[in-house]
Design an enzyme around this catalytic site. Structure first.
Site, PDB file in Angstrom:
ATOM      1  N   HIS A  39       4.172  -5.202   0.547  1.00 38.74           N
ATOM      2  CA  HIS A  39       2.827  -5.531   0.625  1.00 38.74           C
ATOM      3  C   HIS A  39       1.319  -4.378   1.011  1.00 38.74           C
ATOM      4  O   HIS A  39       1.838  -3.825   1.495  1.00 38.74           O
ATOM      5  CB  HIS A  39       3.165  -5.565   1.963  1.00 38.74           C
ATOM      6  CG  HIS A  39       2.054  -6.258   2.778  1.00 38.74           C
ATOM      7  ND1 HIS A  39       2.099  -7.656   3.282  1.00 38.74           N
ATOM      8  CD2 HIS A  39       0.488  -6.016   2.966  1.00 38.74           C
ATOM      9  CE1 HIS A  39       0.592  -8.092   3.589  1.00 38.74           C
ATOM     10  NE2 HIS A  39       0.168  -6.808   4.187  1.00 38.74           N
ATOM     11  N   CYS A  40       0.193  -4.495   0.448  1.00 37.49           N
ATOM     12  CA  CYS A  40      -1.267  -4.017  -0.056  1.00 37.49           C
ATOM     13  C   CYS A  40      -1.661  -4.597  -0.445  1.00 37.49           C
ATOM     14  O   CYS A  40      -1.718  -5.429  -0.641  1.00 37.49           O
ATOM     15  CB  CYS A  40      -0.176  -2.661  -0.969  1.00 37.49           C
ATOM     16  SG  CYS A  40      -0.405  -3.091  -2.839  1.00 37.49           S
ATOM     17  N   HIS A  41      -2.111  -4.356  -0.269  1.00 38.43           N
ATOM     18  CA  HIS A  41      -4.683  -5.015  -0.833  1.00 38.43           C
ATOM     19  C   HIS A  41      -4.792  -3.777  -1.576  1.00 38.43           C
ATOM     20  O   HIS A  41      -5.182  -3.158  -1.536  1.00 38.43           O
ATOM     21  CB  HIS A  41      -4.897  -4.885   0.575  1.00 38.43           C
ATOM     22  CG  HIS A  41      -4.237  -5.368   2.069  1.00 38.43           C
ATOM     23  ND1 HIS A  41      -4.094  -7.176   1.889  1.00 38.43           N
ATOM     24  CD2 HIS A  41      -3.494  -4.936   2.768  1.00 38.43           C
ATOM     25  CE1 HIS A  41      -3.335  -7.378   2.393  1.00 38.43           C
ATOM     26  NE2 HIS A  41      -3.115  -6.120   3.633  1.00 38.43           N
ATOM     27  N   ARG A 132      -0.350 -17.068   1.449  1.00 37.77           N
ATOM     28  CA  ARG A 132      -0.226 -16.666   2.992  1.00 37.77           C
ATOM     29  C   ARG A 132      -1.060 -17.523   4.300  1.00 37.77           C
ATOM     30  O   ARG A 132      -2.521 -17.860   3.744  1.00 37.77           O
ATOM     31  CB  ARG A 132      -1.515 -14.898   3.146  1.00 37.77           C
ATOM     32  CG  ARG A 132      -0.390 -14.278   4.474  1.00 37.77           C
ATOM     33  CD  ARG A 132      -1.712 -13.360   4.224  1.00 37.77           C
ATOM     34  NE  ARG A 132      -0.736 -12.178   5.612  1.00 37.77           N
ATOM     35  CZ  ARG A 132      -0.816 -10.659   5.595  1.00 37.77           C
ATOM     36  NH1 ARG A 132      -3.043 -10.272   5.722  1.00 37.77           N
ATOM     37  NH2 ARG A 132      -0.795  -9.931   6.855  1.00 37.77           N
ATOM     38  N   HIS A 189       4.999  -7.734   8.521  1.00 33.19           N
ATOM     39  CA  HIS A 189       4.972  -7.125   9.851  1.00 33.19           C
ATOM     40  C   HIS A 189       5.861  -6.746  10.621  1.00 33.19           C
ATOM     41  O   HIS A 189       5.293  -6.656  12.159  1.00 33.19           O
ATOM     42  CB  HIS A 189       3.104  -6.510  10.164  1.00 33.19           C
ATOM     43  CG  HIS A 189       2.831  -6.320   8.637  1.00 33.19           C
ATOM     44  ND1 HIS A 189       3.256  -5.688   7.984  1.00 33.19           N
ATOM     45  CD2 HIS A 189       1.072  -6.910   9.053  1.00 33.19           C
ATOM     46  CE1 HIS A 189       1.712  -6.070   7.067  1.00 33.19           C
ATOM     47  NE2 HIS A 189       0.537  -6.289   7.296  1.00 33.19           N
ATOM     48  N   ASP A 256       1.585  -1.521   2.519  1.00 39.00           N
ATOM     49  CA  ASP A 256       0.666  -2.029   3.590  1.00 39.00           C
ATOM     50  C   ASP A 256      -0.739  -1.262   3.951  1.00 39.00           C
ATOM     51  O   ASP A 256      -1.884  -1.309   4.657  1.00 39.00           O
ATOM     52  CB  ASP A 256       0.995  -2.172   5.000  1.00 39.00           C
ATOM     53  CG  ASP A 256      -0.687  -2.974   6.137  1.00 39.00           C
ATOM     54  OD1 ASP A 256      -0.807  -3.804   5.405  1.00 39.00           O
ATOM     55  OD2 ASP A 256      -0.577  -2.694   7.590  1.00 39.00           O
ATOM     56  N   ASN A 261      -8.246  -2.894  10.090  1.00 37.60           N
ATOM     57  CA  ASN A 261      -8.032  -3.086  11.157  1.00 37.60           C
ATOM     58  C   ASN A 261      -6.199  -2.805  11.814  1.00 37.60           C
ATOM     59  O   ASN A 261      -5.150  -2.830  12.616  1.00 37.60           O
ATOM     60  CB  ASN A 261      -7.315  -4.682  10.773  1.00 37.60           C
ATOM     61  CG  ASN A 261      -8.990  -5.084  10.537  1.00 37.60           C
ATOM     62  OD1 ASN A 261      -9.443  -5.095  10.967  1.00 37.60           O
ATOM     63  ND2 ASN A 261      -8.402  -6.268   9.513  1.00 37.60           N
TER      64      ASN A 261
END
Length: 314
Positions: A39-41, A132, A189, A256, A261
């Site tokens: 999970h990363c962006h 998602r 998460h 993450d 946020n």
């Protein structure tokens, strides 16, 4: 699905979007070969891949080259890039990153009413293996059942996992919906459970009940988001460890990165990797968490990093 309703045209980063840690430590924990950041962006750069006009936050750029450097520093071989709501349904940034990944990247898409089947098939060929659904109000209005059914129809037959982003007691609220979804479902998460409610809180009971179905998986990422103690997040590490022990074959982990946020400064990603020694202290379970489970869930080849029993015996 509609874009987030809040219009943000500012170019400066939003509150809650700090820069990544300036000097993450080199992890002391040696991860097994083939370990995956699940999970990363990737964000921007905005001059090439503009952020959506209707978005609820504006991040700092975190282009694909930056993510590759972080993965190498942390000892991660693979990654799953999750399309962010700040890019909306424009997947060009995701497609660009996947094309540069040499087969070691997978993606999770956002599918909306304007997303055509042809676009979805292009995403699949590029390496997307999930979609998602955001239920957090700071990202968008929760999707209706009609919208979810429309997404399911569009991705039918591709074997994509449904990634569910919920927080706290919403895990229990949406448990019937999660149970009803076809195929594999992944909760992001740690379900963002309220750790102060203790082991009997409804969200944690629902997480365990959903894991018992055999079709629901959990990302034990986000210990920094869930913790109420701050670094090194001992309370959240204990929670993550208990869930890894509960369902070791249906858990994955991610950084993450680059941590948007959030409250306060971004966590040290090297520390997050080292905390895996407490989350999955058994070498066999660490390999499941970091290599085998993400390979199963996101369709990575299993034979690229063969299992070496000698690693577990040291």
């Amino acid at each position: 699905m509609t874009e987030p309703a809040i219009r943000d045209t500012a170019s400066a980063p939003s509150p809650g979007c700090p820069p990544p840690h300036p000097a993450p430590r080199k992890p002391a924990l040696a991860l097994p070969p083939g370990s995956c950041d699940a999970h990363c962006h990737v964000f921007g750069p905005a001059e090439i891949f503009p952020y959506a006009a209707r978005r609820t936050f504006t991040p700092l750029d975190a282009p694909k080259e930056q993510l590759a450097q972080v993965r190498a520093h942390l000892g991660l071989s693979r990654a799953v890039l999750v399309q962010s709501s700040c890019h909306g349904f424009d997947h060009r940034v995701l497609l660009d990153a996947l094309a540069a990944g040499g087969g070691r990247l997978r993606g999770v898409a956002l599918v909306g009413e304007s997303t055509t089947r042809a676009e979805i098939e292009e995403l699949h060929r590029a390496g997307v293996r999930g979609f998602r659904l955001n239920f957090l109000p700071h990202l968008r209005t929760a999707p209706t059942r009609e919208e979810i059914d429309s997404v399911l129809e569009r991705v039918d037959g591709l074997g994509w996992a449904a990634e569910i982003h919920v927080a706290g007691r919403e895990v229990a609220h949406y448990e019937p919906l999660i149970r009803a979804l076809p195929g594999r479902v992944v909760i992001d998460h740690l379900g963002r459970v309220d750790i102060t409610e203790g082991p009997r809180n409804p969200a944690l009971r629902s997480l365990r009940a959903l894991l018992d179905t055999g079709d629901v998986w959990l990302k034990v990422s986000g210990v920094d988001r869930v913790s109420r103690q701050g670094p090194p997040y001992a309370d959240a590490v204990a929670l993550a460890a208990s869930l890894v022990a509960y369902a070791p074959e249906r858990v994955v982990w991610g950084t993450d990165y680059p941590h948007v946020n959030i409250e306060g400064a971004a966590p040290d990603d090297g520390l997050l990797v080292d905390l895996l020694a407490g989350i999955a202290p058994d070498p066999g379970r660490l390999r499941l968490l970091m290599v085998d489970n993400p390979a199963d869930l996101f369709d990575f080849p299993h034979d690229e990093f063969p299992h070496d029993l000698r690693v577990e015996q040291t």
